[in-house]
Design a protein around this motif. Sequence first.
Motif, PDB file in Angstrom:
ATOM      1  N   PHE A 171       0.683  -1.418  -0.123  1.00  0.00           N
ATOM      2  CA  PHE A 171      -0.030  -0.024   0.183  1.00  0.00           C
ATOM      3  C   PHE A 171       0.920   1.182  -0.020  1.00  0.00           C
ATOM      4  O   PHE A 171       0.462   2.134  -0.684  1.00  0.00           O
ATOM      5  CB  PHE A 171      -0.831  -0.003   1.163  1.00  0.00           C
ATOM      6  N   LEU A 172       1.973   1.203   0.849  1.00  0.00           N
ATOM      7  CA  LEU A 172       2.744   2.468   0.732  1.00  0.00           C
ATOM      8  C   LEU A 172       3.664   2.498  -0.516  1.00  0.00           C
ATOM      9  O   LEU A 172       3.945   3.826  -0.842  1.00  0.00           O
ATOM     10  CB  LEU A 172       3.793   2.185   2.050  1.00  0.00           C
ATOM     11  N   THR A 173       4.042   1.722  -0.970  1.00  0.00           N
ATOM     12  CA  THR A 173       4.755   1.611  -2.219  1.00  0.00           C
ATOM     13  C   THR A 173       3.722   2.217  -3.311  1.00  0.00           C
ATOM     14  O   THR A 173       4.286   2.900  -4.334  1.00  0.00           O
ATOM     15  CB  THR A 173       5.144   0.441  -2.944  1.00  0.00           C
ATOM     16  N   PHE A 174       2.620   2.206  -3.399  1.00  0.00           N
ATOM     17  CA  PHE A 174       1.739   2.607  -4.123  1.00  0.00           C
ATOM     18  C   PHE A 174       1.407   4.028  -3.849  1.00  0.00           C
ATOM     19  O   PHE A 174       1.498   5.082  -4.932  1.00  0.00           O
ATOM     20  CB  PHE A 174       0.381   1.950  -4.320  1.00  0.00           C
ATOM     21  N   CYS A 175       1.215   4.540  -2.579  1.00  0.00           N
ATOM     22  CA  CYS A 175       0.544   5.830  -2.165  1.00  0.00           C
ATOM     23  C   CYS A 175       1.875   6.949  -2.090  1.00  0.00           C
ATOM     24  O   CYS A 175       1.530   7.812  -2.577  1.00  0.00           O
ATOM     25  CB  CYS A 175      -0.096   5.700  -0.911  1.00  0.00           C
ATOM     26  N   ILE A 176       2.903   6.383  -1.663  1.00  0.00           N
ATOM     27  CA  ILE A 176       4.048   7.363  -1.272  1.00  0.00           C
ATOM     28  C   ILE A 176       4.479   8.082  -2.695  1.00  0.00           C
ATOM     29  O   ILE A 176       4.431   9.376  -2.812  1.00  0.00           O
ATOM     30  CB  ILE A 176       5.181   6.795  -0.474  1.00  0.00           C
ATOM     31  N   PRO A 177       4.871   7.362  -3.781  1.00  0.00           N
ATOM     32  CA  PRO A 177       5.339   7.945  -4.874  1.00  0.00           C
ATOM     33  C   PRO A 177       4.261   8.682  -5.791  1.00  0.00           C
ATOM     34  O   PRO A 177       4.392   9.825  -6.045  1.00  0.00           O
ATOM     35  CB  PRO A 177       5.624   6.839  -5.778  1.00  0.00           C
ATOM     36  N   SER A 178       3.065   8.259  -5.490  1.00  0.00           N
ATOM     37  CA  SER A 178       2.021   9.109  -6.359  1.00  0.00           C
ATOM     38  C   SER A 178       1.576  10.229  -5.477  1.00  0.00           C
ATOM     39  O   SER A 178       1.224  11.297  -6.207  1.00  0.00           O
ATOM     40  CB  SER A 178       0.521   8.019  -6.017  1.00  0.00           C
ATOM     41  N   LEU A 179       1.640  10.453  -4.170  1.00  0.00           N
ATOM     42  CA  LEU A 179       1.394  11.528  -3.190  1.00  0.00           C
ATOM     43  C   LEU A 179       2.512  12.438  -3.713  1.00  0.00           C
ATOM     44  O   LEU A 179       2.193  13.649  -3.696  1.00  0.00           O
ATOM     45  CB  LEU A 179       1.702  11.145  -1.722  1.00  0.00           C
ATOM     46  N   PHE A 180       4.021  12.183  -3.480  1.00  0.00           N
ATOM     47  CA  PHE A 180       4.959  12.877  -4.123  1.00  0.00           C
ATOM     48  C   PHE A 180       4.841  13.499  -5.484  1.00  0.00           C
ATOM     49  O   PHE A 180       4.912  14.772  -5.657  1.00  0.00           O
ATOM     50  CB  PHE A 180       6.149  12.300  -3.976  1.00  0.00           C
ATOM     51  N   SER A 181       4.191  12.747  -6.444  1.00  0.00           N
ATOM     52  CA  SER A 181       3.846  13.107  -7.781  1.00  0.00           C
ATOM     53  C   SER A 181       2.854  14.173  -7.680  1.00  0.00           C
ATOM     54  O   SER A 181       3.203  15.311  -8.266  1.00  0.00           O
ATOM     55  CB  SER A 181       3.641  12.009  -8.640  1.00  0.00           C
ATOM     56  N   ILE A 182       1.752  14.259  -7.118  1.00  0.00           N
ATOM     57  CA  ILE A 182       0.793  14.891  -7.057  1.00  0.00           C
ATOM     58  C   ILE A 182       1.096  16.403  -6.417  1.00  0.00           C
ATOM     59  O   ILE A 182       1.032  17.538  -6.705  1.00  0.00           O
ATOM     60  CB  ILE A 182      -0.505  14.636  -6.125  1.00  0.00           C
ATOM     61  N   ILE A 183       2.208  16.261  -5.213  1.00  0.00           N
ATOM     62  CA  ILE A 183       2.616  17.666  -4.401  1.00  0.00           C
ATOM     63  C   ILE A 183       3.532  18.078  -5.276  1.00  0.00           C
ATOM     64  O   ILE A 183       3.561  19.478  -5.662  1.00  0.00           O
ATOM     65  CB  ILE A 183       3.345  17.207  -3.318  1.00  0.00           C
ATOM     66  N   THR A 184       4.239  17.581  -5.945  1.00  0.00           N
ATOM     67  CA  THR A 184       5.444  18.132  -6.829  1.00  0.00           C
ATOM     68  C   THR A 184       4.581  18.945  -8.076  1.00  0.00           C
ATOM     69  O   THR A 184       5.307  20.117  -8.383  1.00  0.00           O
ATOM     70  CB  THR A 184       6.409  17.163  -7.260  1.00  0.00           C
ATOM     71  N   HIS A 185       3.818  18.491  -8.654  1.00  0.00           N
ATOM     72  CA  HIS A 185       2.865  18.984  -9.766  1.00  0.00           C
ATOM     73  C   HIS A 185       2.302  20.416  -9.254  1.00  0.00           C
ATOM     74  O   HIS A 185       2.036  21.234 -10.007  1.00  0.00           O
ATOM     75  CB  HIS A 185       2.320  18.162 -10.414  1.00  0.00           C
ATOM     76  N   ARG A 186       1.710  20.136  -8.048  1.00  0.00           N
ATOM     77  CA  ARG A 186       0.892  21.160  -7.537  1.00  0.00           C
ATOM     78  C   ARG A 186       1.381  22.311  -6.922  1.00  0.00           C
ATOM     79  O   ARG A 186       1.123  23.503  -7.057  1.00  0.00           O
ATOM     80  CB  ARG A 186      -0.255  20.466  -6.541  1.00  0.00           C
ATOM     81  N   PHE A 187       2.654  21.920  -6.079  1.00  0.00           N
ATOM     82  CA  PHE A 187       3.251  22.967  -5.335  1.00  0.00           C
ATOM     83  C   PHE A 187       4.636  23.345  -5.917  1.00  0.00           C
ATOM     84  O   PHE A 187       5.436  24.062  -5.522  1.00  0.00           O
ATOM     85  CB  PHE A 187       3.017  22.888  -3.942  1.00  0.00           C
ATOM     86  N   GLY A 188       5.282  22.606  -6.649  1.00  0.00           N
ATOM     87  CA  GLY A 188       6.480  22.430  -6.958  1.00  0.00           C
ATOM     88  C   GLY A 188       7.085  22.884  -8.366  1.00  0.00           C
ATOM     89  O   GLY A 188       7.279  22.407  -9.166  1.00  0.00           O
ATOM     90  N   GLN A 189       6.745  24.206  -8.363  1.00  0.00           N
ATOM     91  CA  GLN A 189       6.935  25.162  -9.677  1.00  0.00           C
ATOM     92  C   GLN A 189       8.336  25.096  -9.795  1.00  0.00           C
ATOM     93  O   GLN A 189       8.658  25.161 -11.281  1.00  0.00           O
ATOM     94  CB  GLN A 189       6.386  26.488  -9.524  1.00  0.00           C
ATOM     95  N   ASN A 190       9.356  24.995  -8.930  1.00  0.00           N
ATOM     96  CA  ASN A 190      10.621  25.180  -9.120  1.00  0.00           C
ATOM     97  C   ASN A 190      11.446  23.914  -9.255  1.00  0.00           C
ATOM     98  O   ASN A 190      12.685  23.786  -9.383  1.00  0.00           O
ATOM     99  CB  ASN A 190      11.287  26.140  -7.855  1.00  0.00           C
ATOM    100  N   VAL A 191      10.554  22.685  -9.030  1.00  0.00           N
ATOM    101  CA  VAL A 191      11.213  21.311  -9.288  1.00  0.00           C
ATOM    102  C   VAL A 191      11.550  21.051 -10.780  1.00  0.00           C
ATOM    103  O   VAL A 191      10.747  21.351 -11.467  1.00  0.00           O
ATOM    104  CB  VAL A 191      10.089  20.168  -8.870  1.00  0.00           C
ATOM    105  N   PRO A 192      12.782  20.778 -11.007  1.00  0.00           N
ATOM    106  CA  PRO A 192      13.095  20.278 -12.466  1.00  0.00           C
ATOM    107  C   PRO A 192      12.298  19.518 -13.149  1.00  0.00           C
ATOM    108  O   PRO A 192      11.843  18.743 -12.388  1.00  0.00           O
ATOM    109  CB  PRO A 192      14.627  19.887 -12.260  1.00  0.00           C
ATOM    110  N   LEU A 193      12.234  19.564 -14.278  1.00  0.00           N
ATOM    111  CA  LEU A 193      11.267  18.473 -15.061  1.00  0.00           C
ATOM    112  C   LEU A 193      11.813  17.135 -14.895  1.00  0.00           C
ATOM    113  O   LEU A 193      10.851  16.312 -14.862  1.00  0.00           O
ATOM    114  CB  LEU A 193      11.361  19.094 -16.580  1.00  0.00           C
TER     115      LEU A 193
END
Length: 235
Positions: A171-193
């Motif tokens: 469950f964690l292996t599915f949720c943690i990467p997905s959560l990081f992906s959502i957060i970086t797309h939503r709030f990580g404007q300065n995160v490299p492509l």
Amino acid sequence: MGNFNILFIVKRELSLHKPMCYFLCMLAVTDLLLSTSTVPKTLSIFWFSSREIDFSACLTQMYFVQCFSVMASGILVAMGFDRYVAICHPLRYSTILTNAVVAKIGLAVVLRSGLLALPNPILARQWPYCRTKIIPHTYCEGIAVLKVACADIRDVQLKAFRTCGSHLFVFLTFCIPSLFSIITHRFGQNVPLHSHVLIANMYVLGPPMLNPIIYGVMTKQIRNRLLWFFTHKGT
């Protein structure tokens, strides 16, 4: 007062007689019941020094605390479903979430919470308890009650963790990467492509790669067969 105000306003205002507000009223009632199951005894401890509770009453309180907590989570899921229908099917919203459907969802939430919380007090009653039953808590919180049992519950906890640990890791292996992906797309404007691309790839490649490893390590039968296969391969 906040929950009572929500119930009063929704009841008086006809324009608020819609599914989302009904779910909000269900949540308000659940919050009131959850507080009512613990606050009176807590206040009696502080105000009247009433530090005793019957063991059966303690288990009953533990059941209702857990029941209303699970009920609240179910209502939040129902509210999420309501928002999904409102966003994805706005033209069919009133035909999908009718009053009958809302009532059935509410009944399902109540039955689900009642059944899920029922085994806990039944199993807790079966443990042997010491003569002095003192819990360091203002109400009968589940783990606080179990800690006063004379038996050692750590063996059972370890067995439960070994049994459910593989499912937790997957469950964690599915949720943690997905959560990081959502957060970086939503709030990580300065995160490299390339970081976005890497996280997205980890989400689709990581779990399929880790699942057989996790289940292979955690499941005794599979682990034993694998060890036997590799150790007897050359014979």
